[in-house]
Design an enzyme around this catalytic site. Structure first.
Site, PDB file in Angstrom:
ATOM      1  NE  ARG A   2      62.372  -0.954  14.575  1.00  0.00           N
ATOM      2  CZ  ARG A   2      61.992  -0.156  15.555  1.00  0.00           C
ATOM      3  NH1 ARG A   2      60.739  -0.087  15.907  1.00  0.00           N
ATOM      4  NH2 ARG A   2      62.878   0.561  16.205  1.00  0.00           N
TER       5      ARG A   2
ATOM      6  NE  ARG B 260      55.224  -3.167  18.417  1.00  0.00           N
ATOM      7  CZ  ARG B 260      55.081  -1.947  18.919  1.00  0.00           C
ATOM      8  NH1 ARG B 260      54.187  -1.723  19.858  1.00  0.00           N
ATOM      9  NH2 ARG B 260      55.811  -0.951  18.466  1.00  0.00           N
TER      10      ARG B 260
ATOM     11  NE  ARG C 171      59.203 -10.411  22.249  1.00  0.00           N
ATOM     12  CZ  ARG C 171      59.085  -9.100  22.373  1.00  0.00           C
ATOM     13  NH1 ARG C 171      59.302  -8.328  21.347  1.00  0.00           N
ATOM     14  NH2 ARG C 171      58.778  -8.546  23.527  1.00  0.00           N
TER      15      ARG C 171
ATOM     16  CG  ASP D 182      66.448  -2.184  19.974  1.00  0.00           C
ATOM     17  OD1 ASP D 182      65.411  -1.963  19.330  1.00  0.00           O
ATOM     18  OD2 ASP D 182      67.049  -1.290  20.605  1.00  0.00           O
TER      19      ASP D 182
ATOM     20  CE1 TYR E  78      65.786   5.770  22.178  1.00  0.00           C
ATOM     21  CE2 TYR E  78      67.496   5.451  20.531  1.00  0.00           C
ATOM     22  CZ  TYR E  78      66.161   5.574  20.863  1.00  0.00           C
ATOM     23  OH  TYR E  78      65.208   5.505  19.885  1.00  0.00           O
TER      24      TYR E  78
HETATM   25  O1  1CP Z   1      62.873  -6.098  11.310  1.00  0.00           O
HETATM   26  C1  1CP Z   1      63.698  -5.260  11.711  1.00  0.00           C
HETATM   27  O2  1CP Z   1      63.787  -4.126  11.182  1.00  0.00           O
HETATM   28  C2  1CP Z   1      64.689  -5.676  12.792  1.00  0.00           C
HETATM   29  C3  1CP Z   1      64.394  -5.264  14.096  1.00  0.00           C
HETATM   30  C4  1CP Z   1      64.802  -3.938  14.755  1.00  0.00           C
HETATM   31  C5  1CP Z   1      65.662  -2.912  14.359  1.00  0.00           C
HETATM   32  C6  1CP Z   1      66.405  -2.770  13.044  1.00  0.00           C
HETATM   33  C7  1CP Z   1      64.336  -3.621  16.026  1.00  0.00           C
HETATM   34  C8  1CP Z   1      63.417  -4.439  16.812  1.00  0.00           C
HETATM   35  N1  1CP Z   1      64.953  -2.473  16.453  1.00  0.00           N
HETATM   36  C9  1CP Z   1      65.744  -2.007  15.436  1.00  0.00           C
HETATM   37  C10 1CP Z   1      66.626  -0.827  15.473  1.00  0.00           C
HETATM   38  C11 1CP Z   1      66.236   0.317  16.324  1.00  0.00           C
HETATM   39  N2  1CP Z   1      65.839   0.333  17.632  1.00  0.00           N
HETATM   40  C12 1CP Z   1      66.332   1.667  15.905  1.00  0.00           C
HETATM   41  C13 1CP Z   1      66.807   2.074  14.545  1.00  0.00           C
HETATM   42  C14 1CP Z   1      65.725   1.904  13.553  1.00  0.00           C
HETATM   43  C15 1CP Z   1      64.664   2.967  13.530  1.00  0.00           C
HETATM   44  O3  1CP Z   1      65.030   4.143  13.388  1.00  0.00           O
HETATM   45  O4  1CP Z   1      63.498   2.612  13.659  1.00  0.00           O
HETATM   46  C16 1CP Z   1      65.939   2.484  16.952  1.00  0.00           C
HETATM   47  C17 1CP Z   1      65.870   3.990  16.974  1.00  0.00           C
HETATM   48  C18 1CP Z   1      65.633   1.636  18.055  1.00  0.00           C
HETATM   49  C19 1CP Z   1      65.214   2.026  19.387  1.00  0.00           C
HETATM   50  C20 1CP Z   1      63.892   1.424  19.697  1.00  0.00           C
HETATM   51  N3  1CP Z   1      63.722   0.126  20.064  1.00  0.00           N
HETATM   52  C21 1CP Z   1      62.625   2.022  19.598  1.00  0.00           C
HETATM   53  C22 1CP Z   1      62.345   3.474  19.194  1.00  0.00           C
HETATM   54  C23 1CP Z   1      62.023   4.322  20.385  1.00  0.00           C
HETATM   55  C24 1CP Z   1      62.032   5.810  20.068  1.00  0.00           C
HETATM   56  O5  1CP Z   1      63.024   6.482  20.427  1.00  0.00           O
HETATM   57  O6  1CP Z   1      61.047   6.302  19.494  1.00  0.00           O
HETATM   58  C25 1CP Z   1      61.682   1.050  19.942  1.00  0.00           C
HETATM   59  C26 1CP Z   1      60.190   1.194  20.017  1.00  0.00           C
HETATM   60  C27 1CP Z   1      62.402  -0.144  20.234  1.00  0.00           C
HETATM   61  C28 1CP Z   1      61.852  -1.475  20.592  1.00  0.00           C
HETATM   62  C29 1CP Z   1      61.819  -2.435  19.468  1.00  0.00           C
HETATM   63  N4  1CP Z   1      62.912  -2.790  18.706  1.00  0.00           N
HETATM   64  C30 1CP Z   1      62.554  -3.756  17.791  1.00  0.00           C
HETATM   65  C31 1CP Z   1      61.167  -4.044  18.008  1.00  0.00           C
HETATM   66  C32 1CP Z   1      60.374  -5.083  17.243  1.00  0.00           C
HETATM   67  C33 1CP Z   1      60.724  -3.205  19.045  1.00  0.00           C
HETATM   68  C34 1CP Z   1      59.327  -3.138  19.622  1.00  0.00           C
HETATM   69  C35 1CP Z   1      59.304  -3.863  20.906  1.00  0.00           C
HETATM   70  C36 1CP Z   1      58.576  -5.155  20.934  1.00  0.00           C
HETATM   71  O7  1CP Z   1      58.148  -5.755  19.923  1.00  0.00           O
HETATM   72  O8  1CP Z   1      58.418  -5.610  22.082  1.00  0.00           O
END
Ligand code: 1CP
Length: 344
Positions: free
Chosen positions: A27, A31, A40, A76, A151
């Protein structure tokens, strides 16, 4: 001349000698960066993930700012599901939410295969990013079948995964058929990224630490192995990561990984003993410690780099993703420190 495939990240993953310990952060785009929040503005997450100019800019932001040793593709884990037609949204502050949870055999019809023509923008984004990165490698990624299934079956983020576990044990054949489809989708998504130029991949099984080892072996490992098998014949090392997976580390390595990701609950020293020298490791600074006074944080970074010296290959990372309120200047300082103290 250094190329992405002879970079420190790829070399560490292959258990070859490096000039310094490579470092990137899960990540790292997102943000915590004001420049991310700015670009964004006004664009929904899923739309942003399908817009190549935006994906390129966001993927490059942390590389420019922090000097990390790799970029991770901005996307994602649910993007490939949306691409095959699953009705879902990424809700700000919550995460992925699925309109109709997948719980019956009829629901499997909503998970057709992912063919490359459904994601031409992913190929375009990866090519554009790789062109800009030069010698820095791009890490492609996907979600592993268990975490994606959680999910889909729960309908969104879940603390206890009760519907997922009930399905797994209550209808093992349906569970297996579901995961087979997810492995094909995730495997195809990884393959598209590598064929377009990604130099390594990470398979996120973020929530699989919720399972005991016996269930992992029976219900998960075959499908994660099938996901990685989609990369057969391609030359990209494979990283496999989950949270709270201390008990599962060797089993996660055995599904075909080159690098096992370690969260912060297990020291690298203990992880290496469990993995028996067979894999490189990635990790494992607690993301919450980025909020500690510098002296305390520095001591932890030094300890992790030191423990990593005993590994056949070490990629420095956090034990899970960067928290949104992290001060990005601290991340840059950690990158500099890792490079300085690990220089050979
Ligand atoms: O910089 C990076 O790491 C690349 C971006 C990235 C990655 C690798 C995003 C952007 N998502 C992911 C993978 C992802 N998505 C995972 C695996 C990584 C981890 O374990 O953290 C998972 C579980 C998700 C699912 C997801 N998407 C969540 C978690 C929800 C939960 O179950 O608690 C969330 C909050 C998202 C949204 C998301 N994905 C990425 C961002 C930047 C965001 C936030 C949304 C936004 O900025 O609007």
């Amino acid at each position: 001349m250094t190329t992405p495939s002879s970079s420190n990240l790829v070399r560490a993953a292959r258990r070859q000698p490096v000039d310094h310990t490579p470092v990137w952060f899960m990540r790292q785009a997102g943000r915590s960066l004001p420049e991310y929040r700015k670009v964004r503005e006004g664009t929904a997450m899923l739309e942003a993930c399908r817009t190549p100019d935006l994906v390129t800019e966001i993927t490059l932001q942390p590389v420019r700012r922090h000097g990390v040793d790799a970029a991770i593709f901005f996307s994602d884990i649910v993007v490939p599901l949306a691409a095959v037609g699953v009705d879902l949204d990424i809700v700000p502050g919550t995460g992925p939410v699925v309109a109709q949870p997948v719980r019956s055999r009829a629901d499997l019809d909503r998970l057709p295969p992912l063919t490359p023509d459904l994601v031409p923008d992913i190929t375009e984004s990866v090519r554009q990013i790789v062109g800009e990165l030069g010698e820095i490698p791009l890490i492609g990624f996907a979600g592993a079948p268990f975490t994606l299934a959680s999910y889909l079956v729960e309908g969104g983020p879940s603390r206890n995964h009760e519907h997922t576990k009930a399905l797994m044990h209550g209808d093992p054949q349906l569970w297996s058929d579901l995961c087979e489809r997810l492995a094909a989708i995730s495997g195809a998504f990884l393959r598209v990224q590598v064929e377009a130029g990604a130099s390594a991949v990470q398979l996120f099984d973020s929530w699989v630490g919720a399972l005991p080892l016996a269930d992992y072996e029976r219900f998960v490992a075959p499908h994660s192995r099938a996901t990685f098998a989609h990369l057969d014949g391609l030359d990209a090392p494979k990283i496999h990561f989950g949270v709270g997976t201390g008990e599962l580390l060797p089993a996660m390595g055995a599904v075909g990984a080159d690098v096992v990701g370690v969260d912060y609950r297990v020291s690298l020293t203990d992880a290496l003993a469990r993995l028996d020298g067979s894999y490189a490791v990635q990790g494992n600074l607690d993301p919450a410690l980025l909020f500690a006074p510098w002296e305390a944080l520095e001591a932890e970074v030094r300890r992790i780099v030191e423990e990593g010296r005993a590994a056949p290959g070490h990629i420095f990372n956090l034990g899970h993703g960067v928290l949104p309120t992290t001060d990005p200047e601290v991340l840059t300082r950690v990158v500099d420190l890792v490079h300085e103290i690990s220089a050979r």
